[in-house]
Design an enzyme around this catalytic site. Sequence first.
Site, PDB file in Angstrom:
ATOM      1  N   ASP A 111       0.875  -1.161   0.000  1.00  0.00           N
ATOM      2  CA  ASP A 111       0.000   0.000   0.000  1.00  0.00           C
ATOM      3  C   ASP A 111       0.923   1.224   0.000  1.00  0.00           C
ATOM      4  OD1 ASP A 111      -2.083   1.752   0.060  1.00  0.00           O
ATOM      5  OD2 ASP A 111      -3.153   0.774   1.704  1.00  0.00           O
TER       6      ASP A 111
HETATM    7  C1  BGC Z   1      -5.014   3.295   0.042  1.00  0.00           C
HETATM    8  C2  BGC Z   1      -5.116   2.294  -1.084  1.00  0.00           C
HETATM    9  C3  BGC Z   1      -4.996   3.007  -2.411  1.00  0.00           C
HETATM   10  C4  BGC Z   1      -3.677   3.759  -2.444  1.00  0.00           C
HETATM   11  C5  BGC Z   1      -3.449   4.486  -3.741  1.00  0.00           C
HETATM   12  C6  BGC Z   1      -3.790   4.183  -0.091  1.00  0.00           C
HETATM   13  O1  BGC Z   1      -3.858   5.236   0.798  1.00  0.00           O
HETATM   14  O2  BGC Z   1      -5.002   2.628   1.279  1.00  0.00           O
HETATM   15  O3  BGC Z   1      -6.339   1.607  -1.003  1.00  0.00           O
HETATM   16  O4  BGC Z   1      -5.101   2.111  -3.459  1.00  0.00           O
HETATM   17  O5  BGC Z   1      -3.674   4.708  -1.388  1.00  0.00           O
HETATM   18  O6  BGC Z   1      -4.269   5.580  -3.888  1.00  0.00           O
END
Ligand code: BGC
Length: 725
Positions: free
Chosen positions: A247
């Site tokens: 993530d």
């Molecule tokens: C989130 C993810 C997301 C990623 C990219 C993160 O803060 O937890 O679910 O895909 O950002 O935007």
Amino acid sequence: MSLKLNENNIEEIINSMTLEEKAKLVVGIGMPGFFGNPPSRVQGAAGETHSIPRLGIPSTVMADGPAGVRIDPVREGAKTTYHATAFPIASLLSSAWNREIVREVGAAMGREAREYGVDFLLAPALNIHRNPLCGRNFEYYSEDPLLSGEMAKAFVEGVQSEGVGACLKHFIANNQETNRLTIDIIVSERALREIYLKGFEIALKAKPWTVMSAYNKLNGTYCSQNKRILTDILRNEWKFDGFVMTDWFAGNDPVEQMEAGNDLIMPGKVNQIRAEREDEVQEIIKAVKEGNLNEEILDRNVRNILKIIVKTLSFRGYKPSNKPDLEEHAKIAYEAAVEGMVLLKNEDGTLPLNKDSEVALFGTAQIETIKGGTGSGDTHPRYVVSIVNGLMERGFQIDEDLLKTYKDYIKTMRNKEEYKIREGLFGQPVMPKLPEMDLLKDNMVEEAAERTDVGIIVLGRISGEGCDRKPEKGDFYLSDDEQELIDIVSKAYHVRNKRVVVILNVGGPIEVMSWRDKVDAILLAWQAGQEMGRAVADILSGKVNPSGKLPTTFPKDYWDVPSSKNFPGDPPDDPKKVVYEEGIYVGYRYFDTFDVEPAYEFGYGLSYATFNYENLKLEKDESSIRVSFDIVNIGEVPGKEVAQVYVRAPKGEMEKPFQELKGFVKTKLLNPGERERITVSVDIASLTYFNEKTNKWVLEKGIYEIRVGASSRDIRLSGFIDVRN
Ligand code: BGC
């Protein structure tokens, strides 16, 4: 001739890559458009991988998310717009219990991603609804792993059928937002296996190209640095053969991430926000040079990434049109919206409403209708049809005086500093919740009740990434002004023998016990995306018969939920860890086993039709149980029914929940009098429990009860099956 990547020469490519090239391939290029990075070639996309032109390796683009492709709708200096359809939130999609519609939604998002030049859609998200207050529950499907897994699987099939890669996220136990980057989740092996991992295991059957590891720690180790879950379970046990990405900015050790089997670090170059850390590419190069990271591990991760890159649109040279069929996709968003709304109450046939009804609409969310949650799960559609506009468009007579009063009120309030729309995470807009208008003024309600046939109250809640909901008034509980709204409107309409309907424009459960007896009908419309107003109107008028059922329990009180004891963890004001003390007793598994009555149980939902369940037949062979039965529409209008198969295991060595969902089917649209023979196949392997002592799945031998129901507490047919050999 220079060497260029193709499907058959990945080993050769790896052999000819420099250490620096390998290190780059396993780290994203930096968060596009933030921290001084240039925007992505698909503006607003969340990330990109490095290109290595010398070897014909293109950069690939990743964009969120579960309710639609999240990219910037406008680009500076460009005439073209890049709006994407706002589909309903995942909790609504799972309420449809309809694999086909979820597959269609996935496919439509896949086409939009493709036509806008996105290689990977960062969805589906399928963390379990452990606690109703998780701020991102709206992005997730259910409290039940089978329903979550089946929905995610259908979604992945849809997305990938269009040539775009899907991403199962967040792996694993990312069930809250509070301190999500560092929180340590302490969970038993059994609960991990049976509740939290199960849905991912099911969804993996659709062969997603990627998996995103979660921010949190699991039993002491960051998920992105956790070899046990990423390599031992995901790859070795489950045979996942795509790549794992972190993530965004997760974890704290790129070398450990590499070793654990986290192939790609996103979005890359973490030193831009965390000064104490070096550039990840440099860190990886240094670790290899100093003998702290075996180059073979790096090669393995590069291989995992390249094996997927050769499938991407960017690799295949696809030229995006930037013109997805938004008209067509709006229809799919509408179809999904009407399938997933849940009718919670309908006293004396209050709904459907007569088409000529004069309607008074109360509550600010009739105008400021909430299409979905905030953060990376947000979307930028061309429009959102508010509830009031949807009702008007579909021909309802709306009380204009009241509407004008509401419009003026909202305008005045939004001009005040504390209610101004502000920028949230990733620049996504956040709208502070408005208090409801003081209705005692000017005899407003009495007059409206005199003029109109029915009062409709819309209650709204929004939540999103980065923040959990609160067990407080105005969030899980109604605020005093909302309670007053219900009291005043109900009184005014009921003395005139007229009806009151509540529409819940929410992303997760709220308290209903204190007010549900005061109103005649309740429609859980969720946050239904851009077509929300139209979908609500068509259900209210009966053009569409509601067929959604709850994917998550509505408790009578927040404190009835077992995880409320340790959510968001310890110490509560700044938690470092959360102990999942409730173990496997999540959702209905707890309510049923410990005899706690919910407000609305898992699997519950009403229809304008009535369905009978008949002729149960159970057949067993070596590997499965075939559960067959008839569903008959004995009502007066066409409708669809969601039939659920629960299994109650025999008492044995291990303690078990009272019952568990093992299969479900949604019927076709059944006309009055029409019957459909349903067959649900339950794998015997799915009846096993995880024994922590032996570290194995075990099948308890004995007599199993097969329970077929319209909800988890409305079992219509049951029979027994002997599973002893
Ligand atoms: C989130 C993810 C997301 C990623 C990219 C993160 O803060 O937890 O679910 O895909 O950002 O935007």
